[in-house]
Motif scaffolding. Sequence first.
Motif, PDB file in Angstrom:
ATOM      1  N   UNK A  70      -4.212  -5.387 -11.192  1.00  0.00           N
ATOM      2  CA  UNK A  70      -3.575  -6.173 -12.232  1.00  0.00           C
ATOM      3  C   UNK A  70      -2.073  -5.889 -12.179  1.00  0.00           C
ATOM      4  N   UNK A  71      -1.278  -6.856 -11.753  1.00  0.00           N
ATOM      5  CA  UNK A  71       0.152  -6.607 -11.599  1.00  0.00           C
ATOM      6  C   UNK A  71       0.846  -6.345 -12.930  1.00  0.00           C
ATOM      7  N   UNK A  72       0.372  -6.961 -14.017  1.00  0.00           N
ATOM      8  CA  UNK A  72       0.965  -6.690 -15.332  1.00  0.00           C
ATOM      9  C   UNK A  72       0.713  -5.236 -15.725  1.00  0.00           C
ATOM     10  N   UNK A  73      -0.483  -4.735 -15.441  1.00  0.00           N
ATOM     11  CA  UNK A  73      -0.807  -3.344 -15.748  1.00  0.00           C
ATOM     12  C   UNK A  73       0.028  -2.403 -14.880  1.00  0.00           C
ATOM     13  N   UNK A  74       0.209  -2.756 -13.618  1.00  0.00           N
ATOM     14  CA  UNK A  74       1.037  -1.939 -12.727  1.00  0.00           C
ATOM     15  C   UNK A  74       2.484  -1.913 -13.211  1.00  0.00           C
ATOM     16  N   UNK A  75       2.976  -3.040 -13.713  1.00  0.00           N
ATOM     17  CA  UNK A  75       4.338  -3.089 -14.235  1.00  0.00           C
ATOM     18  C   UNK A  75       4.470  -2.235 -15.497  1.00  0.00           C
ATOM     19  N   UNK A  76       3.466  -2.300 -16.375  1.00  0.00           N
ATOM     20  CA  UNK A  76       3.500  -1.472 -17.590  1.00  0.00           C
ATOM     21  C   UNK A  76       3.445   0.002 -17.215  1.00  0.00           C
ATOM     22  N   UNK A  77       2.606   0.342 -16.237  1.00  0.00           N
ATOM     23  CA  UNK A  77       2.535   1.716 -15.743  1.00  0.00           C
ATOM     24  C   UNK A  77       3.921   2.196 -15.304  1.00  0.00           C
ATOM     25  N   UNK A  78       4.599   1.392 -14.505  1.00  0.00           N
ATOM     26  CA  UNK A  78       5.913   1.776 -13.991  1.00  0.00           C
ATOM     27  C   UNK A  78       6.889   2.028 -15.131  1.00  0.00           C
ATOM     28  N   UNK A  79       6.854   1.174 -16.149  1.00  0.00           N
ATOM     29  CA  UNK A  79       7.745   1.338 -17.300  1.00  0.00           C
ATOM     30  C   UNK A  79       7.419   2.616 -18.069  1.00  0.00           C
ATOM     31  N   UNK A  80       6.142   2.829 -18.374  1.00  0.00           N
ATOM     32  CA  UNK A  80       5.743   4.014 -19.144  1.00  0.00           C
ATOM     33  C   UNK A  80       5.986   5.300 -18.367  1.00  0.00           C
ATOM     34  N   UNK A  83       0.828  -1.201   0.000  1.00  0.00           N
ATOM     35  CA  UNK A  83       0.000   0.000   0.000  1.00  0.00           C
ATOM     36  C   UNK A  83       0.867   1.258   0.000  1.00  0.00           C
ATOM     37  N   UNK A  84       1.899   1.294   0.845  1.00  0.00           N
ATOM     38  CA  UNK A  84       2.778   2.463   0.897  1.00  0.00           C
ATOM     39  C   UNK A  84       3.598   2.606  -0.384  1.00  0.00           C
ATOM     40  N   UNK A  85       4.010   1.502  -0.986  1.00  0.00           N
ATOM     41  CA  UNK A  85       4.751   1.560  -2.242  1.00  0.00           C
ATOM     42  C   UNK A  85       3.915   2.182  -3.345  1.00  0.00           C
ATOM     43  N   UNK A  86       2.623   1.991  -3.292  1.00  0.00           N
ATOM     44  CA  UNK A  86       1.733   2.554  -4.309  1.00  0.00           C
ATOM     45  C   UNK A  86       1.805   4.064  -4.322  1.00  0.00           C
ATOM     46  N   UNK A  87       1.942   4.691  -3.176  1.00  0.00           N
ATOM     47  CA  UNK A  87       1.970   6.146  -3.130  1.00  0.00           C
ATOM     48  C   UNK A  87       3.226   6.711  -3.757  1.00  0.00           C
ATOM     49  N   UNK A  88       4.304   5.965  -3.761  1.00  0.00           N
ATOM     50  CA  UNK A  88       5.519   6.402  -4.448  1.00  0.00           C
ATOM     51  C   UNK A  88       5.324   6.337  -5.960  1.00  0.00           C
ATOM     52  N   UNK A  89       4.463   5.442  -6.445  1.00  0.00           N
ATOM     53  CA  UNK A  89       4.295   5.198  -7.877  1.00  0.00           C
ATOM     54  C   UNK A  89       3.141   5.953  -8.507  1.00  0.00           C
ATOM     55  N   UNK A  90       2.483   6.845  -7.839  1.00  0.00           N
ATOM     56  CA  UNK A  90       1.412   7.565  -8.501  1.00  0.00           C
ATOM     57  C   UNK A  90       0.314   8.046  -7.589  1.00  0.00           C
ATOM     58  N   UNK A  91       0.430   7.851  -6.322  1.00  0.00           N
ATOM     59  CA  UNK A  91      -0.520   8.443  -5.408  1.00  0.00           C
ATOM     60  C   UNK A  91      -1.801   7.681  -5.192  1.00  0.00           C
ATOM     61  N   UNK A  92      -1.891   6.460  -5.643  1.00  0.00           N
ATOM     62  CA  UNK A  92      -3.108   5.675  -5.449  1.00  0.00           C
ATOM     63  C   UNK A  92      -2.708   4.252  -5.118  1.00  0.00           C
ATOM     64  N   UNK A 149      -5.639   6.521 -12.118  1.00  0.00           N
ATOM     65  CA  UNK A 149      -6.273   7.019 -13.342  1.00  0.00           C
ATOM     66  C   UNK A 149      -5.900   6.141 -14.538  1.00  0.00           C
ATOM     67  N   UNK A 150      -4.644   5.723 -14.602  1.00  0.00           N
ATOM     68  CA  UNK A 150      -4.188   4.853 -15.693  1.00  0.00           C
ATOM     69  C   UNK A 150      -5.006   3.560 -15.722  1.00  0.00           C
ATOM     70  N   UNK A 151      -5.186   2.954 -14.581  1.00  0.00           N
ATOM     71  CA  UNK A 151      -5.965   1.723 -14.510  1.00  0.00           C
ATOM     72  C   UNK A 151      -7.407   1.971 -14.966  1.00  0.00           C
ATOM     73  N   UNK A 152      -8.021   3.087 -14.526  1.00  0.00           N
ATOM     74  CA  UNK A 152      -9.385   3.426 -14.965  1.00  0.00           C
ATOM     75  C   UNK A 152      -9.446   3.563 -16.480  1.00  0.00           C
ATOM     76  N   UNK A 153      -8.465   4.243 -17.058  1.00  0.00           N
ATOM     77  CA  UNK A 153      -8.463   4.498 -18.492  1.00  0.00           C
ATOM     78  C   UNK A 153      -8.315   3.207 -19.299  1.00  0.00           C
ATOM     79  N   UNK A 154      -7.306   2.424 -18.977  1.00  0.00           N
ATOM     80  CA  UNK A 154      -7.057   1.200 -19.740  1.00  0.00           C
ATOM     81  C   UNK A 154      -8.239   0.245 -19.606  1.00  0.00           C
TER      82      UNK A 154
END
Length: 191
Positions: free
Chosen positions: A35-45, A21-30, A82-87
């Motif tokens: 979906x871990x694959x989507x989270x990994x793609x988010x981190x890359x992009x 949960x705390x790591x999520x706030x470093x990666x985008x505030x949510x 927001x990225x997850x909502x959009x995709x």
Amino acid sequence: MNKNIRTSIVIAVVLIGGALYLAAFKNGGAPLATDTALAAKFATLAANGNSSCSGAFKDSIDTMPATGRLQGSCCSPMDLHRYEEQVNGLTKYKNIPEIPSDPYDIDAGLAKKLKAYYDVELTPDEQRAYDYAMTNSDEKGPCCCKCWRWYVYGGLGKLLIQQYGFTGEQVTDVWNLSDGCGGPGDHAGHS
């Protein structure tokens, strides 16, 4: 199961869950994407995007190889929630190949095609649908500013109206889900 083992398992679950949960706030505030694959793609992009709002970037699309990618956000850092909502929201359009499934990872060949479609003239009825989307989309147009996304997604709107009979409401939905400015939402500026 003895009491010490149960207590250890509960503590481990709480620690792991809290760390995620705390790591999520470093990666985008949510909270992290489900979906871990989507989270990994988010981190890359989010970390490796090549997109910018400059006129030079817009013009460079014409000379990009068709296999190139337009990646990342333009104006603000990407937001994981927001990225997850959009995709996830764009999946309802998966049968329309011209609609990018990820607004932060777009095929350069498709971007060229859509950008060229921006200058297509619409009939008066088609123009009313397009104007509806311009007025009612979150960004008051295909993007918050007149960068490459304005022309690519403006062309997409015209193509969807002409080739798929989209209404202004439908184009508005596509544009809202395809907002590539980054951040949690609305940025309308048009500068």
